[in-house]
Scaffold this motif. Structure first.
Motif, PDB file in Angstrom:
ATOM      1  N   ARG A  19     -13.581  -0.767 -12.904  1.00  0.00           N
ATOM      2  CA  ARG A  19     -12.794   0.194 -12.130  1.00  0.00           C
ATOM      3  C   ARG A  19     -12.809  -0.232 -10.677  1.00  0.00           C
ATOM      4  NH1 ARG A  19     -11.015   5.501 -12.629  1.00  0.00           N
ATOM      5  NH2 ARG A  19     -11.071   6.778 -10.734  1.00  0.00           N
ATOM      6  N   LEU A  20     -11.625  -0.488 -10.151  1.00  0.00           N
ATOM      7  CA  LEU A  20     -11.481  -0.849  -8.749  1.00  0.00           C
ATOM      8  C   LEU A  20     -11.081   0.377  -7.941  1.00  0.00           C
ATOM      9  CD1 LEU A  20      -9.475  -4.207  -9.042  1.00  0.00           C
ATOM     10  CD2 LEU A  20     -11.940  -3.842  -9.174  1.00  0.00           C
ATOM     11  N   SER A  21     -11.611   0.464  -6.741  1.00  0.00           N
ATOM     12  CA  SER A  21     -11.249   1.552  -5.839  1.00  0.00           C
ATOM     13  C   SER A  21     -10.834   0.990  -4.496  1.00  0.00           C
ATOM     14  CB  SER A  21     -12.418   2.519  -5.661  1.00  0.00           C
ATOM     15  OG  SER A  21     -12.696   3.207  -6.851  1.00  0.00           O
ATOM     16  N   CYS A  22      -9.915   1.681  -3.858  1.00  0.00           N
ATOM     17  CA  CYS A  22      -9.443   1.280  -2.538  1.00  0.00           C
ATOM     18  C   CYS A  22      -9.391   2.519  -1.660  1.00  0.00           C
ATOM     19  CB  CYS A  22      -8.065   0.652  -2.634  1.00  0.00           C
ATOM     20  SG  CYS A  22      -7.283   0.293  -1.047  1.00  0.00           S
ATOM     21  N   ARG A  30       2.661   8.731   6.313  1.00  0.00           N
ATOM     22  CA  ARG A  30       3.529   8.734   5.147  1.00  0.00           C
ATOM     23  C   ARG A  30       3.541   7.322   4.590  1.00  0.00           C
ATOM     24  NH1 ARG A  30       8.840   7.088   4.700  1.00  0.00           N
ATOM     25  NH2 ARG A  30       9.947   7.856   2.873  1.00  0.00           N
ATOM     26  N   PHE A  31       3.510   7.200   3.271  1.00  0.00           N
ATOM     27  CA  PHE A  31       3.591   5.866   2.693  1.00  0.00           C
ATOM     28  C   PHE A  31       4.562   5.870   1.530  1.00  0.00           C
ATOM     29  CE2 PHE A  31       1.347   6.389  -1.304  1.00  0.00           C
ATOM     30  CZ  PHE A  31       0.595   7.531  -1.089  1.00  0.00           C
ATOM     31  N   ASP A  32       5.129   4.731   1.256  1.00  0.00           N
ATOM     32  CA  ASP A  32       6.053   4.580   0.135  1.00  0.00           C
ATOM     33  C   ASP A  32       5.291   4.366  -1.171  1.00  0.00           C
ATOM     34  OD1 ASP A  32       8.443   2.815   2.179  1.00  0.00           O
ATOM     35  OD2 ASP A  32       8.303   4.942   1.705  1.00  0.00           O
ATOM     36  N   TYR A  33       4.318   3.458  -1.144  1.00  0.00           N
ATOM     37  CA  TYR A  33       3.487   3.269  -2.326  1.00  0.00           C
ATOM     38  C   TYR A  33       2.163   2.627  -1.947  1.00  0.00           C
ATOM     39  CZ  TYR A  33       5.118  -1.600  -2.251  1.00  0.00           C
ATOM     40  OH  TYR A  33       5.415  -2.882  -1.890  1.00  0.00           O
ATOM     41  N   MET A  34       1.209   2.797  -2.816  1.00  0.00           N
ATOM     42  CA  MET A  34      -0.071   2.094  -2.760  1.00  0.00           C
ATOM     43  C   MET A  34      -0.252   1.413  -4.101  1.00  0.00           C
ATOM     44  SD  MET A  34      -2.709   4.713  -0.864  1.00  0.00           S
ATOM     45  CE  MET A  34      -4.024   3.483  -0.832  1.00  0.00           C
ATOM     46  N   ILE A  51       1.595   2.905  -7.305  1.00  0.00           N
ATOM     47  CA  ILE A  51       1.951   4.301  -7.460  1.00  0.00           C
ATOM     48  C   ILE A  51       2.730   4.723  -6.226  1.00  0.00           C
ATOM     49  CG2 ILE A  51      -0.342   5.005  -6.587  1.00  0.00           C
ATOM     50  CD1 ILE A  51      -0.079   7.483  -8.417  1.00  0.00           C
ATOM     51  N   PHE A  52       3.916   5.288  -6.449  1.00  0.00           N
ATOM     52  CA  PHE A  52       4.760   5.703  -5.344  1.00  0.00           C
ATOM     53  C   PHE A  52       4.349   7.081  -4.845  1.00  0.00           C
ATOM     54  CE2 PHE A  52       7.973   2.389  -5.096  1.00  0.00           C
ATOM     55  CZ  PHE A  52       7.753   1.708  -6.270  1.00  0.00           C
ATOM     56  N   SER A  53       4.787   7.399  -3.661  1.00  0.00           N
ATOM     57  CA  SER A  53       4.379   8.661  -3.044  1.00  0.00           C
ATOM     58  C   SER A  53       4.783   9.859  -3.891  1.00  0.00           C
ATOM     59  CB  SER A  53       4.966   8.777  -1.641  1.00  0.00           C
ATOM     60  OG  SER A  53       6.381   8.719  -1.695  1.00  0.00           O
ATOM     61  N   GLY A  54       5.870   9.750  -4.649  1.00  0.00           N
ATOM     62  CA  GLY A  54       6.301  10.848  -5.502  1.00  0.00           C
ATOM     63  C   GLY A  54       5.595  10.896  -6.839  1.00  0.00           C
ATOM     64  N   GLY A  55       4.707   9.916  -7.069  1.00  0.00           N
ATOM     65  CA  GLY A  55       3.929   9.913  -8.298  1.00  0.00           C
ATOM     66  C   GLY A  55       4.414   8.948  -9.362  1.00  0.00           C
ATOM     67  N   ARG A  71      -4.423   8.029  -8.075  1.00  0.00           N
ATOM     68  CA  ARG A  71      -4.554   8.240  -6.632  1.00  0.00           C
ATOM     69  C   ARG A  71      -5.243   9.574  -6.379  1.00  0.00           C
ATOM     70  NH1 ARG A  71       1.015   8.622  -4.456  1.00  0.00           N
ATOM     71  NH2 ARG A  71       0.731  10.875  -4.419  1.00  0.00           N
ATOM     72  N   ASP A  72      -6.085   9.577  -5.388  1.00  0.00           N
ATOM     73  CA  ASP A  72      -6.717  10.811  -4.916  1.00  0.00           C
ATOM     74  C   ASP A  72      -6.163  11.072  -3.524  1.00  0.00           C
ATOM     75  OD1 ASP A  72      -8.374  12.759  -3.757  1.00  0.00           O
ATOM     76  OD2 ASP A  72     -10.077  12.154  -4.980  1.00  0.00           O
ATOM     77  N   ASN A  73      -5.223  11.980  -3.428  1.00  0.00           N
ATOM     78  CA  ASN A  73      -4.563  12.227  -2.143  1.00  0.00           C
ATOM     79  C   ASN A  73      -5.521  12.745  -1.086  1.00  0.00           C
ATOM     80  OD1 ASN A  73      -2.065  11.410  -3.102  1.00  0.00           O
ATOM     81  ND2 ASN A  73      -1.551  13.461  -3.842  1.00  0.00           N
ATOM     82  N   ALA A  74      -6.439  13.581  -1.497  1.00  0.00           N
ATOM     83  CA  ALA A  74      -7.360  14.187  -0.531  1.00  0.00           C
ATOM     84  C   ALA A  74      -8.256  13.129   0.109  1.00  0.00           C
ATOM     85  CB  ALA A  74      -8.196  15.252  -1.210  1.00  0.00           C
ATOM     86  N   LYS A  75      -8.578  12.091  -0.655  1.00  0.00           N
ATOM     87  CA  LYS A  75      -9.489  11.060  -0.147  1.00  0.00           C
ATOM     88  C   LYS A  75      -8.756   9.799   0.286  1.00  0.00           C
ATOM     89  CE  LYS A  75     -13.346  12.586  -3.044  1.00  0.00           C
ATOM     90  NZ  LYS A  75     -14.337  12.185  -4.093  1.00  0.00           N
ATOM     91  N   ASN A  76      -7.436   9.786   0.128  1.00  0.00           N
ATOM     92  CA  ASN A  76      -6.648   8.589   0.454  1.00  0.00           C
ATOM     93  C   ASN A  76      -7.187   7.355  -0.272  1.00  0.00           C
ATOM     94  OD1 ASN A  76      -4.462   9.367   1.979  1.00  0.00           O
ATOM     95  ND2 ASN A  76      -5.529   9.145   3.928  1.00  0.00           N
TER      96      ASN A  76
END
Length: 115
Positions: A19-22, A30-34, A51-55, A71-76
């Protein structure tokens, strides 16, 4: 400025999991994707999953059915669960974020899969 720090790489036998984490920090309004890319020796860097910002999720064919991006939005943070790893998955894995007109890369984390 944005900083990306990856973790979770290592050595695993074929069929195993990693499992990789970033973790992203800095000016992220605002970002388009990660996502995750990888580069094997002598090969070009290629998309693994994003994963795009809209999921919406986007996977390379080689990752479908084996890898899961989340993605964990709260933790970026963005994570990549890799199951049923194969020797051909051996590469340096890079976290990437694209924000409207600019992108940033992490330093990379080595994943080695032994046969």
């Amino acid at each position: 400025q944005v900083q990306l720090v990856e973790s979770g790489g290592g050595l695993v036998q074929a069929g195993g999991s990693l499992r990789l984490s970033c973790a992203a920090s800095g000016s992220i309004l605002r970002f388009d994707y990660m996502g995750w890319y990888r580069q094997a020796p002598g090969k070009q860097r290629e998309l693994v999953a994003r994963i795009f910002s809209g999921g919406i999720l986007d996977y390379a064919d080689s990752a479908k059915g084996r890898f899961t991006i989340s993605r964990d939005n709260a933790k970026n943070t963005v994570n990549l669960q890799m199951n049923n790893l194969k020797p051909e998955d051996t590469a340096v894995y890079y976290c990437h974020i694209w924000m409207v007109t600019s992108g940033y890369w992490g330093q990379g984390t080595q994943v080695t899969v032994s046969s």
